[in-house]
Design an enzyme around this catalytic site. Structure first.
Site: not given
Ligand SMILES: [Zn+2]
Length: 370
Positions: A127, A163
């Protein structure tokens, strides 16, 4: 395997989901099982600030290093770089830990110049953005892995992200790169709320949002009908798998319902689809789930046989874990101590997942570079 002791005892804070041990559990379990002899383990080097300028801005790298030295950040730094927030706090190893993970990712490309497999469970921080931290991620080591592979001779690279959260930082980096195939599988309507089915990039971006409760039958379907066919068509020089463990049912941060057999099955399917494979970690906030999942992944990558019942040394590692502040941590079920591989959960894909995979595989703009 690339690991480091910096992960042991390092915590983002007593209430943060990343207060739990993860990489140290994988290292301890693998050693207890005899799967991590000296010649299979490398200590991750810490990346130098200048090496991170490959993707991150010098101002951000400098701010991150200063945050650890000072133990705090000022308001302008918090606003500009996302440091010192609830998600991305200034903790004791706030520079050393991500810089070590980034160092391993940069090393992975060098190690795989002539092919091979690297497992880097401390990586997977997908991220982070060039100039700011986000979603518990300070440096984007998946991006650095891809850039390092490319510097070492791999041109066409496939990035696969399983994920529970969308790999937004990696998509930001390579959204316009025809030589990078991006596949992200993640729970729909969950932070960061990007990664929609209709997002195509320039034809090399594939986002598969999964409905709540998605299980092993869905994971097997997307493995065999989406990931494997796209990779077979591309024949990449390298594959990078972000193998976050937060899609496992017992994880507190998602509502997906995979067992760790789903992760294992995807890892085994990817082996052999490219001459180079890097498997990173990622999310995973239940210490038993994440430790068992990534150790199972290491067994697959290293060719170890997984026993149905763990030997006492390995069981001791799992019984020694704590998950403070979580209800499930007070009454862990027995199989979290005595086994690595979960029981399977679901075998037939749901109609929604079948339809979404079909929508992706019948797109008319698919541009897979040859
Ligand atoms: Zn995650």
């Amino acid at each position: 395997m690339l690991g480091h002791e910096v992960y042991r005892g390092s915590s983002y804070g007593p209430w943060h989901p990343l207060r739990v041990p993860r990489v140290s559990t994988v290292m301890d379990l693998s050693r207890a099982l005899g799967w991590l002899p000296r010649d299979r383990f490398l200590r991750s080097p810490r990346a130098k600030p200048e090496a991170l300028h490959l993707w991150h801005t010098p101002a951000y790298v400098d701010a991150l290093a200063r945050a650890e030295a000072a133990g705090t950040v000022d308001d302008p730094t918090r606003a500009r770089h996302g440091l010192g927030t609830t998600s991305n706090p200034v903790f004791a190893e706030v520079w050393r830990r991500p810089a070590t993970s980034a160092g391993a990712s940069l090393l992975a490309g060098n190690l795989l110049r002539d092919g091979g497999i690297v497992h880097h469970p401390g990586g997977g921080t997908h991220h982070a953005f060039p100039d700011r931290a986000a979603g518990f991620c300070y440096l984007n080591d998946p991006v650095l892995t891809i850039l390092s592979l490319r510097r070492n001779g791999a041109r066409r690279i496939a990035y696969v992200d399983i994920d529970a959260h969308h790999g937004d930082g990696v998509e930001h980096a390579f959204a316009a790169d025809p030589d990078t195939l991006l596949i992200s599988v993640h729970e729909e309507r969950r932070w960061p709320f990007t990664g929609h089915l209709a997002d195509r990039g320039i034809g090399q971006t594939f986002n598969l949002p999964l409905p709540r409760g998605s299980h092993d039958g869905d994971a097997a379907h997307l493995r065999d009908r989406l990931i494997a066919p796209l990779l077979e068509r591309m024949a990449p020089d390298a594959i990078v798998l972000q193998c976050g463990a937060d899609a496992v049912e017992e994880d507190p941060l998602s509502r997906l319902a995979w067992s760790n057999r789903a992760h294992e099955g995807i890892v085994r399917r990817l082996m052999g689809l490219a001459p180079r494979l890097v498997v990173l970690g990622g999310g995973g906030y239940n210490p038993w789930s994440v430790g068992r999942c990534w150790t199972l992944v290491w067994a697959a990558l290293s060719g170890a046989d997984v026993p149905d019942r763990l030997p006492p040394e390995a069981e001791d590692v799992l019984r020694g874990l704590e998950w403070r502040g979580a209800r499930a941590g007070r009454t862990p079920p027995e199989h979290w101590f005595t086994s690595l591989r979960d029981a399977g959960r679901g075998d037939r894909p749901s109609p929604e997942v079948e339809a979404r995979v079909e929508a992706l595989m019948t797109r008319d703009d698919v541009l897979i570079p040859a």
